[in-house]
Design a protein around this motif. Structure first.
Motif, PDB file in Angstrom:
ATOM      1  N   GLY A 154       1.024  -3.707  10.268  1.00 47.12           N
ATOM      2  CA  GLY A 154       0.551  -3.296   8.957  1.00 47.12           C
ATOM      3  C   GLY A 154       0.218  -4.518   8.131  1.00 47.12           C
ATOM      4  N   LEU A 155       0.222  -4.372   6.809  1.00 46.62           N
ATOM      5  CA  LEU A 155      -0.131  -5.476   5.932  1.00 46.62           C
ATOM      6  C   LEU A 155       0.844  -6.641   6.074  1.00 46.62           C
ATOM      7  CD1 LEU A 155      -1.804  -6.706   3.643  1.00 46.62           C
ATOM      8  CD2 LEU A 155      -0.386  -5.411   2.017  1.00 46.62           C
ATOM      9  N   PRO A 169      -4.734  -3.732  11.638  1.00 46.31           N
ATOM     10  CA  PRO A 169      -3.964  -3.659  10.391  1.00 46.31           C
ATOM     11  C   PRO A 169      -4.814  -3.330   9.168  1.00 46.31           C
ATOM     12  CG  PRO A 169      -3.214  -5.513  11.708  1.00 46.31           C
ATOM     13  CD  PRO A 169      -4.429  -4.973  12.399  1.00 46.31           C
ATOM     14  N   TYR A 170      -4.289  -2.408   8.350  1.00 49.03           N
ATOM     15  CA  TYR A 170      -4.970  -2.028   7.118  1.00 49.03           C
ATOM     16  C   TYR A 170      -3.961  -1.836   5.993  1.00 49.03           C
ATOM     17  CZ  TYR A 170      -3.694   2.770   8.613  1.00 49.03           C
ATOM     18  OH  TYR A 170      -3.023   3.888   9.026  1.00 49.03           O
ATOM     19  N   GLU A 171      -4.472  -1.843   4.767  1.00 45.72           N
ATOM     20  CA  GLU A 171      -3.639  -1.635   3.592  1.00 45.72           C
ATOM     21  C   GLU A 171      -3.547  -0.145   3.295  1.00 45.72           C
ATOM     22  OE1 GLU A 171      -4.328  -4.210   0.273  1.00 45.72           O
ATOM     23  OE2 GLU A 171      -5.389  -5.693   1.489  1.00 45.72           O
ATOM     24  N   ARG A 172      -2.385   0.291   2.812  1.00 49.25           N
ATOM     25  CA  ARG A 172      -2.165   1.724   2.621  1.00 49.25           C
ATOM     26  C   ARG A 172      -2.465   2.271   1.222  1.00 49.25           C
ATOM     27  NH1 ARG A 172      -0.123   3.453   7.394  1.00 49.25           N
ATOM     28  NH2 ARG A 172       0.939   1.852   8.625  1.00 49.25           N
ATOM     29  N   ALA A 211       4.897  -6.074   0.793  1.00 46.34           N
ATOM     30  CA  ALA A 211       4.334  -6.380   2.110  1.00 46.34           C
ATOM     31  C   ALA A 211       3.377  -7.559   2.027  1.00 46.34           C
ATOM     32  CB  ALA A 211       3.611  -5.153   2.670  1.00 46.34           C
ATOM     33  N   LEU A 212       2.552  -7.565   0.983  1.00 45.68           N
ATOM     34  CA  LEU A 212       1.561  -8.626   0.809  1.00 45.68           C
ATOM     35  C   LEU A 212       2.218 -10.001   0.703  1.00 45.68           C
ATOM     36  CD1 LEU A 212      -1.477  -9.328   0.171  1.00 45.68           C
ATOM     37  CD2 LEU A 212      -0.816  -9.166  -2.243  1.00 45.68           C
ATOM     38  N   ASN A 213       3.316 -10.084  -0.021  1.00 43.38           N
ATOM     39  CA  ASN A 213       3.989 -11.364  -0.258  1.00 43.38           C
ATOM     40  C   ASN A 213       5.133 -11.640   0.705  1.00 43.38           C
ATOM     41  OD1 ASN A 213       2.420 -12.016  -2.658  1.00 43.38           O
ATOM     42  ND2 ASN A 213       3.543 -10.377  -3.664  1.00 43.38           N
TER      43      ASN A 213
END
Length: 397
Positions: free
Chosen positions: A10-11, A39-42, A291-293
């Protein structure tokens, strides 16, 4: 060289793989995901993509050729069946065993269903496939019943209403977002949705789902062409628990996102219950920014960099004409202060404990998140009159 393995494409996992390469790691990187999609953002799945306002490609973290170009072995449609932390291996469903030097668990969460008769009829919203199915369902019209007035439930309700469906939300709590925002701000969202024709049943629960209706525990029958389960998500900690790692609600880690029970295992995203220096306790956050960080910080820690993951929890949503950003944690608050007009949907709300700001939410007011988070981090009592005054710069408090 065994290299680094990331379970969860995922992300968080994708950004961790990206960071490993950006930080100069040249060893093997394997990224394993159960879905067939890269992988993609939700967030778009319950927001713009669900409403047909964003293209599918915009949600992917990287272009398809990024993975081979950066020597990332992307294994899609692959399930990990077990982890051996002492032996430094992971085993895939087909029997293949992969060795690793460092392992990152970024397995995310799974949407909860409804444990009632007919509960299998309720749609969930977690994957592209789920969002595609809901878009098609909304296009067909009819009444949509949403179980749960949390973030996903309200975003799905807004999307269904904008598609022209009749919508009723059934929620056990006395108001929407009751646990995460409290009654004052929950009422802002209730009023917003009511103005757009969304019906609510608070203090209610679904007892049964049939092909044409939902029956509540109080005996009310609600017509339902479609039912959506928006009752939260469960962190995917089964692999970690079976491997003997320390698990509470999530995988317990120190402030560097390293497992407290094994030095070569790390966790990021929804499943990481990481010691938070700001709060002095383990904290698990399910939102996009984590998730991003968290993925990149976990990757840096895997490379031996000094990491202290102390970001203030952050979330955003867009529903009808309301756009907002939320920072912090309202737990233990004893007061709410408004700056601006909640009736006009242009304001900032602050949650305080003992005169100190612990959380803030800016609604249709932009470029203030950093200042709000600075107030949270400062941990000092503020002048409440100045806090409520839009003419007093936040940076001066």
């Amino acid at each position: 060289m065994a290299g680094h393995v990331i379970i969860g494409a995922g992300l968080a996992g994708a950004k961790a793989a990206e960071t490993l390469r950006e930080e100069g790691y040249e060893g093997p990187v394997t990224l394993i995901g159960e879905e067939e999609l890269r992988p993609y953002e939700r967030p778009p799945l319950s927001k713009d993509y669900l409403m047909g306002k964003a293209e599918r490609e915009a949600a992917f973290v990287h272009e398809p050729d990024w993975y081979p170009a950066n020597s990332v072995d992307l294994r899609l449609g692959a399930a990990v069946t077990s982890i051996d932390p002492d032996g430094h291996t992971v085993t895939l469903a087909g029997g293949e065993t992969l060795p690793y030097d460092k392992l990152l668990l970024a397995t995310g969460s799974s949407a909860k269903g409804l444990d009632v008769p007919g509960g299998e009829r309720a749609r969930r919203l977690r994957t592209f496939g789920d969002s595609d199915a809901l878009r098609a369902a909304f296009a067909g019209g009819g009444t949509v019943v949403v179980a749960g007035a949390g973030w996903i439930g309200l975003e799905a309700a807004a999307a269904a209403r904008e598609a022209g469906c009749e919508v009723v939300v059934v929620e056990q709590a006395p108001g929407p977002l009751h646990r995460v925002l409290g009654p004052e701000l929950g009422e802002v969202f209730a009023g917003l949705h009511r103005r757009h024709g969304v019906g609510f049943r608070f203090g209610a629960s679904i007892a049964e789902i049939t092909a044409t209706e939902v029956r509540t525990a109080a005996g009310e029958s609600l017509p339902a062409a479609h039912v959506i389960a928006g009752v939260g998500a469960a962190p995917n900690v089964g692999l970690a628990r079976a491997a003997g790692l320390a698990v509470n609600e999530g995988v317990l880690t120190d402030a560097s996102l390293r497992s407290t029970s094994h030095p070569d295992v790390f966790a990021a995203g929804d499943i990481a219950e990481a010691f938070h220096p700001l709060y002095g306790r383990p904290v698990r956050v399910e939102h996009w920014a984590n998730a991003l960080n968290g993925g990149p910080d976990a990757a840096r820690a895997m490379l031996g960099r000094e990491v202290s993951y102390d970001r203030v929890p952050y979330f955003f949503t867009d529903q009808f004409e309301l756009g907002m950003e939320f920072s912090g944690d309202i737990e233990g608050h004893d007061e709410v202060v408004f700056r601006g007009s909640a009736d006009d949907l242009e304001f900032i709300a602050f949650w305080l404990r003992a005169g100190k700001v612990v959380a803030g939410m800016n609604v249709n007011v932009w470029d203030v998140t950093d200042q709000i988070q600075d107030l949270i981090r400062a941990g000092r009592a503020v002048d409440l009159k100045a806090l409520a005054d839009p003419d007093v710069p936040l940076g001066s408090l």
